[in-house]
Design a protein around this motif. Structure first.
Motif, short mmCIF file in Angstrom:
data_model
loop_
_atom_site.label_atom_id
_atom_site.label_comp_id
_atom_site.label_asym_id
_atom_site.label_seq_id
_atom_site.Cartn_x
_atom_site.Cartn_y
_atom_site.Cartn_z
N ARG A 1 -10.64 -10.35 5.48
CA ARG A 1 -10.76 -10.27 4.02
C ARG A 1 -12.20 -10.42 3.56
O ARG A 1 -12.72 -9.58 2.81
CB ARG A 1 -9.88 -11.35 3.37
CG ARG A 1 -8.42 -11.01 3.52
CD ARG A 1 -7.48 -11.99 2.91
NE ARG A 1 -6.14 -11.42 2.94
CZ ARG A 1 -5.39 -11.33 4.04
NH1 ARG A 1 -5.84 -11.80 5.19
NH2 ARG A 1 -4.18 -10.78 3.99
N ASP B 1 -12.61 0.18 10.79
CA ASP B 1 -11.98 -0.98 11.44
C ASP B 1 -11.93 -2.20 10.53
O ASP B 1 -11.25 -3.17 10.80
CB ASP B 1 -12.65 -1.31 12.77
CG ASP B 1 -14.04 -1.91 12.59
OD1 ASP B 1 -14.51 -2.00 11.43
OD2 ASP B 1 -14.66 -2.29 13.60
N GLY C 1 0.81 -1.22 0.00
CA GLY C 1 0.00 0.00 0.00
C GLY C 1 0.84 1.27 0.00
O GLY C 1 0.55 2.21 -0.73
N VAL D 1 -8.30 3.61 7.11
CA VAL D 1 -7.29 3.00 7.99
C VAL D 1 -7.88 2.68 9.36
O VAL D 1 -8.87 3.28 9.77
CB VAL D 1 -6.09 3.98 8.19
CG1 VAL D 1 -5.24 4.05 6.95
CG2 VAL D 1 -6.57 5.37 8.59
N ARG D 2 -7.22 1.75 10.06
CA ARG D 2 -7.72 1.44 11.41
C ARG D 2 -7.24 2.46 12.42
O ARG D 2 -7.89 2.69 13.42
CB ARG D 2 -7.27 0.02 11.80
CG ARG D 2 -8.00 -1.05 11.00
CD ARG D 2 -7.43 -2.42 11.26
NE ARG D 2 -6.00 -2.44 10.99
CZ ARG D 2 -5.16 -3.36 11.43
NH1 ARG D 2 -5.61 -4.35 12.17
NH2 ARG D 2 -3.89 -3.31 11.12
N SER E 1 -6.14 -10.22 -4.12
CA SER E 1 -6.35 -11.62 -3.83
C SER E 1 -4.94 -12.22 -3.87
O SER E 1 -3.95 -11.46 -3.80
CB SER E 1 -7.29 -12.27 -4.86
OG SER E 1 -7.47 -13.64 -4.56
N TRP F 1 -13.20 -14.38 -0.59
CA TRP F 1 -12.75 -12.99 -0.70
C TRP F 1 -13.11 -12.46 -2.09
O TRP F 1 -13.70 -11.39 -2.23
CB TRP F 1 -11.25 -13.03 -0.48
CG TRP F 1 -10.44 -11.79 -0.37
CD1 TRP F 1 -10.87 -10.50 -0.23
CD2 TRP F 1 -9.00 -11.74 -0.37
NE1 TRP F 1 -9.78 -9.66 -0.14
CE2 TRP F 1 -8.63 -10.40 -0.22
CE3 TRP F 1 -8.01 -12.70 -0.49
CZ2 TRP F 1 -7.29 -10.00 -0.18
CZ3 TRP F 1 -6.68 -12.30 -0.44
CH2 TRP F 1 -6.33 -10.96 -0.29
N ALA G 1 -6.57 -4.25 2.27
CA ALA G 1 -6.47 -4.56 3.71
C ALA G 1 -6.69 -6.03 4.01
O ALA G 1 -7.48 -6.72 3.35
CB ALA G 1 -7.49 -3.72 4.48
N1 LIG Z 1 2.90 -9.02 0.00
C1 LIG Z 1 2.69 -10.14 -0.69
O1 LIG Z 1 3.64 -10.86 -1.09
C2 LIG Z 1 1.28 -10.55 -1.03
C3 LIG Z 1 1.09 -11.74 -1.76
C4 LIG Z 1 -0.21 -12.15 -2.06
C5 LIG Z 1 -1.29 -11.38 -1.65
N2 LIG Z 1 -1.07 -10.23 -0.95
C6 LIG Z 1 -2.24 -9.47 -0.48
O2 LIG Z 1 -2.15 -8.11 -0.87
C7 LIG Z 1 -2.65 -7.27 0.19
C8 LIG Z 1 -1.59 -6.26 0.56
O3 LIG Z 1 -0.43 -6.97 0.97
P1 LIG Z 1 0.68 -6.32 1.92
O4 LIG Z 1 1.85 -7.21 1.89
O5 LIG Z 1 0.84 -4.87 1.60
O6 LIG Z 1 -0.04 -6.47 3.35
P2 LIG Z 1 0.36 -5.80 4.75
O7 LIG Z 1 1.68 -5.12 4.69
O8 LIG Z 1 0.19 -6.86 5.79
O9 LIG Z 1 -0.73 -4.65 4.91
C9 LIG Z 1 -2.07 -4.88 4.91
C10 LIG Z 1 -2.84 -3.73 5.56
O10 LIG Z 1 -4.08 -4.28 5.97
C11 LIG Z 1 -4.51 -3.69 7.18
N3 LIG Z 1 -4.75 -4.77 8.16
C12 LIG Z 1 -3.83 -5.55 8.79
N4 LIG Z 1 -4.43 -6.43 9.61
C13 LIG Z 1 -5.76 -6.20 9.50
C14 LIG Z 1 -6.90 -6.78 10.11
N5 LIG Z 1 -6.79 -7.75 11.01
N6 LIG Z 1 -8.11 -6.30 9.75
C15 LIG Z 1 -8.24 -5.29 8.84
N7 LIG Z 1 -7.18 -4.69 8.25
C16 LIG Z 1 -5.97 -5.15 8.56
C17 LIG Z 1 -3.40 -2.74 7.67
O11 LIG Z 1 -3.80 -1.41 7.33
P3 LIG Z 1 -4.32 -0.37 8.46
O12 LIG Z 1 -3.60 -0.70 9.73
O13 LIG Z 1 -3.96 0.95 7.89
O14 LIG Z 1 -5.77 -0.54 8.56
C18 LIG Z 1 -2.20 -3.16 6.82
O15 LIG Z 1 -1.37 -2.06 6.54
C19 LIG Z 1 -3.03 -8.19 1.35
O16 LIG Z 1 -4.43 -8.40 1.34
C20 LIG Z 1 -2.30 -9.47 1.04
O17 LIG Z 1 -2.97 -10.64 1.49
C21 LIG Z 1 0.19 -9.80 -0.63
#
Ligand SMILES: NC(=O)c1ccc[n+]([C@@H]2O[C@H](COP(=O)([O-])OP(=O)(O)OC[C@H]3O[C@@H](n4cnc5c(N)ncnc54)[C@H](OP(=O)(O)O)[C@@H]3O)[C@@H](O)[C@H]2O)c1
Length: 306
Positions: free
Chosen positions: A89, A48, A13, A31-32, A114, A145, A69
């Motif tokens: 999700r 949230d 993000g 954001v949370r 996803s 999702w 998120a």
């Molecule tokens: N990084 C990868 O390699 C990868 C691979 C496959 C899929 N994805 C998907 O792509 C998306 C972004 O990935 P990312 O690596 O940037 O994820 P990330 O760094 O874990 O960030 C996800 C964001 O989601 C929010 N969040 C965290 N826990 C939460 C909860 N329990 N309930 C609601 N919101 C929550 C937080 O934002 P706030 O605190 O601001 O609310 C956090 O900054 C995710 O959905 C992930 O599953 C990522």
């Protein structure tokens, strides 16, 4: 364009928000916690993501919504953690789409994250967007999702579901976890090393999200992976050689299962995914090959390490 983003404070993000601001878009984060680390150029509303829909004002005027998120997947999957991963999700997406339904002026497009975890673990099979889903916890979460996001199509919103592979960036994600052991010269392949890894440079991941906003041809599932997946053995050798370190070790599967429990399946999964939809829609990957992608990311690391 006015764009509302969830998960904008995360690994992917943060990079995306910078990318959108560079294109002069107005970015509004859901954001949370209000403390986002961004300056006044990014406004935000608190949501949230679990209990209620975002406030209508938070989505007012949004021409596009990007939904990233979700609770981190890379943690030990206790029953409570699995529930957080699923609910954040599936319920989160349902609530978001519910709020979009209530908007008089709806956005034209919803880009929802996803994961290639949708496909399960599939050996040497080449996977495209039309491949069947796999079985198990992660494929089920991804299916639910995506189905929750699809509800927005009913509202006349174009829905793009980006099935991300392993996003490689120097600021976080899988690579940041892998780097320390490789730097100390104790990195190595995982298990047999024969499993396929489908990866994408974080810059391409952010670019593909931006592309999905403007490319009306993209709709439905889109594999967000570079066109050249590699076996874990090759990934290991390429990373070690980019760092000029040996990679003589191998992490036994059993050790991973003891350490991570069921989540070890994600690390051991073989996914040979091809980005058919993105290529068909004319998306050009800046980093189609792993070697240059890793060298670029490690170069970006260097000033910080000095
Ligand atoms: N990084 C990868 O390699 C990868 C691979 C496959 C899929 N994805 C998907 O792509 C998306 C972004 O990935 P990312 O690596 O940037 O994820 P990330 O760094 O874990 O960030 C996800 C964001 O989601 C929010 N969040 C965290 N826990 C939460 C909860 N329990 N309930 C609601 N919101 C929550 C937080 O934002 P706030 O605190 O601001 O609310 C956090 O900054 C995710 O959905 C992930 O599953 C990522």
């Amino acid at each position: 364009m006015r764009i509302t983003v969830t998960g904008g404070t995360g690994f992917l993000g943060r990079r995306l928000v910078k990318r959108l601001l560079a294109d002069q878009h107005a970015v509004h984060l859901l954001v949370r916690k209000v403390k986002t680390g961004f300056g006044p150029e990014v406004d935000c509303s608190v949501w949230d993501g679990l209990e209620m829909e975002p406030a209508p004002e938070a989505l007012e005027g949004a021409e596009a919504v990007i939904h990233l998120a979700g609770e981190p997947v890379a943690q030990r999957w206790t029953p409570a953690a699995k529930e957080r991963i699923r609910r954040s999700r599936v319920e989160g997406t349902r609530l978001l789409v519910g709020a979009l339904e209530r908007q008089k002026q709806r956005p034209a497009v919803l880009v929802c994250a996803s994961a290639i975890g949708y496909y399960g673990s599939r050996g040497d099979e080449v996977l495209t967007e039309s491949s069947e889903p796999g079985h198990g916890f992660l494929p089920e979460v991804c299916r639910e999702w995506e189905a929750a996001a699809d509800e927005a199509e009913r509202l006349g919103i174009r829905v793009v579901k980006l099935r991300f592979g392993i996003v490689l960036g120097s600021e976080g994600g899988a690579l940041a976890q892998m780097l320390p052991p490789f730097r100390w010269g104790v990195g190595g392949k995982i298990g047999s090393g024969q499993q396929w890894m489908s990866w994408i440079h974080a810059a391409d991941a952010a670019e593909l999200i931006a592309y999905a906003l403007r490319c009306a041809e993209l709709r439905g599932p889109v594999n967000a992976c570079a066109p050249n997946p590699v076996r874990n053995e090759e990934f290991t050798e390429t990373l070690a050689s980019a760092l000029r370190r040996p990679a003589l070790f191998a992490v036994p599967e059993r050790a991973l299962r003891i350490l991570y429990g069921e989540m070890a399946e994600v690390l051991l999964a073989s996914l040979r995914v091809t980005p058919e939809a993105a290529l068909r829609a004319g998306f050009v990957f800046r980093y189609p090959e792993l070697g240059p992608a890793l060298r670029n990311l490690l170069m970006a690391e260097r000033p910080k390490a000095a």
